[in-house]
Design an enzyme around this catalytic site. Sequence first.
Site, short mmCIF file in Angstrom:
data_model
loop_
_atom_site.label_atom_id
_atom_site.label_comp_id
_atom_site.label_asym_id
_atom_site.label_seq_id
_atom_site.Cartn_x
_atom_site.Cartn_y
_atom_site.Cartn_z
N HIS A 167 -68.86 -68.56 30.14
CA HIS A 167 -70.04 -69.32 30.60
C HIS A 167 -71.32 -68.68 30.02
O HIS A 167 -72.21 -69.39 29.55
CB HIS A 167 -70.17 -69.27 32.13
CG HIS A 167 -69.11 -69.98 32.90
ND1 HIS A 167 -68.38 -69.37 33.90
CD2 HIS A 167 -68.69 -71.27 32.86
CE1 HIS A 167 -67.55 -70.26 34.44
NE2 HIS A 167 -67.71 -71.41 33.82
N ARG A 189 -63.34 -75.78 25.57
CA ARG A 189 -62.34 -74.77 25.16
C ARG A 189 -61.23 -75.48 24.40
O ARG A 189 -61.49 -76.31 23.56
CB ARG A 189 -61.81 -74.04 26.39
CG ARG A 189 -62.79 -73.05 26.96
CD ARG A 189 -62.40 -72.65 28.36
NE ARG A 189 -62.51 -73.81 29.24
CZ ARG A 189 -62.38 -73.77 30.55
NH1 ARG A 189 -62.12 -72.64 31.14
NH2 ARG A 189 -62.50 -74.86 31.28
N LYS A 227 -65.09 -79.87 47.25
CA LYS A 227 -64.38 -78.82 46.49
C LYS A 227 -64.35 -77.54 47.30
O LYS A 227 -65.29 -77.24 48.04
CB LYS A 227 -65.13 -78.54 45.18
CG LYS A 227 -64.53 -79.25 43.98
CD LYS A 227 -65.20 -78.73 42.71
CE LYS A 227 -64.39 -78.98 41.48
NZ LYS A 227 -65.07 -78.50 40.27
N SER A 282 -62.53 -69.36 35.12
CA SER A 282 -62.75 -68.69 36.41
C SER A 282 -61.41 -68.52 37.13
O SER A 282 -61.19 -67.49 37.79
CB SER A 282 -63.68 -69.53 37.29
OG SER A 282 -64.91 -69.74 36.64
P1 ADP Z 1 -66.62 -77.34 36.36
O1 ADP Z 1 -65.99 -77.32 37.72
O2 ADP Z 1 -67.88 -78.18 36.29
O3 ADP Z 1 -65.68 -77.65 35.22
P2 ADP Z 1 -66.68 -74.60 35.37
O4 ADP Z 1 -67.47 -73.45 35.94
O5 ADP Z 1 -65.21 -74.47 35.37
O6 ADP Z 1 -67.18 -75.86 36.17
O7 ADP Z 1 -67.14 -74.88 33.88
C1 ADP Z 1 -68.47 -75.26 33.59
C2 ADP Z 1 -68.58 -75.59 32.12
O8 ADP Z 1 -68.35 -74.42 31.34
C3 ADP Z 1 -67.55 -76.61 31.61
O9 ADP Z 1 -68.15 -77.41 30.61
C4 ADP Z 1 -66.46 -75.75 31.02
O10 ADP Z 1 -65.72 -76.44 30.03
C5 ADP Z 1 -67.31 -74.64 30.42
N1 ADP Z 1 -66.56 -73.39 30.26
C6 ADP Z 1 -65.85 -72.73 31.19
N2 ADP Z 1 -65.27 -71.62 30.67
C7 ADP Z 1 -65.63 -71.61 29.36
C8 ADP Z 1 -65.34 -70.75 28.25
N3 ADP Z 1 -64.54 -69.70 28.37
N4 ADP Z 1 -65.89 -71.05 27.04
C9 ADP Z 1 -66.67 -72.15 26.91
N5 ADP Z 1 -66.97 -73.00 27.90
C10 ADP Z 1 -66.46 -72.74 29.11
#
Ligand code: ADP
Length: 158
Positions: A17, A90, A41, A128
């Site tokens: 992130h 990803r 959620k 996460s």
């Molecule tokens: P959500 O529940 O909205 O998917 P996340 O916190 O899981 O929230 O992810 C937020 C954003 O960050 C999403 O667009 C996700 O694809 C991106 N993201 C999460 N992990 C990574 C990573 N390792 N590299 C690039 N983008 C990521």
Amino acid sequence: MKIGLYPGSFDPITLGHLDIIERGSKMFDKLYVGVASNMRKTYLFSDEERLQMVKEECKKYPNVEVILCSGLTVNEAKRVGASAILRGLRAMMDFEYELQMATANKMLDDDVETLFMMTNPHYSYLSSSVVKEIIKDNGDISKFVTPNVIEMLKKKYF
Ligand code: ADP
């Protein structure tokens, strides 16, 4: 002035992130990071904990502001004046879902674009959920999250 909104759960925020935030902060004059607050959620960290956690990690970026987002992302984008929603991509696993969300958002508001940024190859399989699985078994997550996040996770699990 180009304003972007990067929404996410950040439960917890990972180096994947943060990589998107750092690169995104160079693309926009102002980048809002929207910490999702969604009653449907279940999160490990509360809204307030995630807000503070993300604020702490983003304080080094002068043009980044962290806000709590509830409701539709397009509405939040409009509220802060963002012309684009930034999302990270990803592996293929993200694609279907992200395409669906981006299409829905486009139909809800044609003025707000969704921009995708490819993950840094170092973090392409980092999520996460993976971090939470590893820490539960007391594994080493120092390559995935910051020391501050490690402390917050340890307080939750141990
Ligand atoms: P959500 O529940 O909205 O998917 P996340 O916190 O899981 O929230 O992810 C937020 C954003 O960050 C999403 O667009 C996700 O694809 C991106 N993201 C999460 N992990 C990574 C990573 N390792 N590299 C690039 N983008 C990521």
